[in-house]
Design a protein around this motif. Sequence first.
Motif, PDB file in Angstrom:
ATOM      1  N   MET A   1       0.859  -1.166   0.000  1.00 20.43           N
ATOM      2  CA  MET A   1       0.000   0.000   0.000  1.00 20.43           C
ATOM      3  C   MET A   1       0.907   1.232   0.000  1.00 20.43           C
ATOM      4  O   MET A   1       1.662   1.441   0.936  1.00 20.43           O
ATOM      5  CB  MET A   1      -0.892  -0.024   1.237  1.00 20.43           C
TER       6      MET A   1
ATOM      7  N   ARG B   1      -1.676   6.339   3.883  1.00 22.94           N
ATOM      8  CA  ARG B   1      -1.521   5.380   2.776  1.00 22.94           C
ATOM      9  C   ARG B   1      -2.818   5.300   1.988  1.00 22.94           C
ATOM     10  O   ARG B   1      -3.893   5.587   2.504  1.00 22.94           O
ATOM     11  CB  ARG B   1      -1.158   4.005   3.312  1.00 22.94           C
TER      12      ARG B   1
ATOM     13  N   GLN C   1      -4.633   2.552  -0.872  1.00 33.45           N
ATOM     14  CA  GLN C   1      -4.557   1.250  -1.519  1.00 33.45           C
ATOM     15  C   GLN C   1      -5.027   1.344  -2.962  1.00 33.45           C
ATOM     16  O   GLN C   1      -5.973   2.072  -3.268  1.00 33.45           O
ATOM     17  CB  GLN C   1      -5.438   0.273  -0.750  1.00 33.45           C
TER      18      GLN C   1
END
Length: 88
Positions: free
Chosen positions: A1, A13, A15
């Motif tokens: 990620m 982060r 994804q």
Amino acid sequence: MPTLSMFYGIIIRMQSERGGKHHKPHIHCLYGDSEMVVALDGEVLEGSFPSKQTKLLHAWMAIHEDELLANWNLLSEGDGYFKIEPLR
């Protein structure tokens, strides 16, 4: 990620959602042992942070709203991502 940004101990982060199950744009955030998933509209989808860090995160998200959405679109298409300036 991929990690988009880091500031004041907060790690942001995002994804890759290409073919993924999530439909609402969101980020994954870490602070110490705390984790939180926050939609790009500011809704907390999962987890929690201490109050001060939550306020810092929401301020950063408001400043970088367009960049977060651009990264979501890039990752959804499998076209990579770019780093976002930390909160200073």
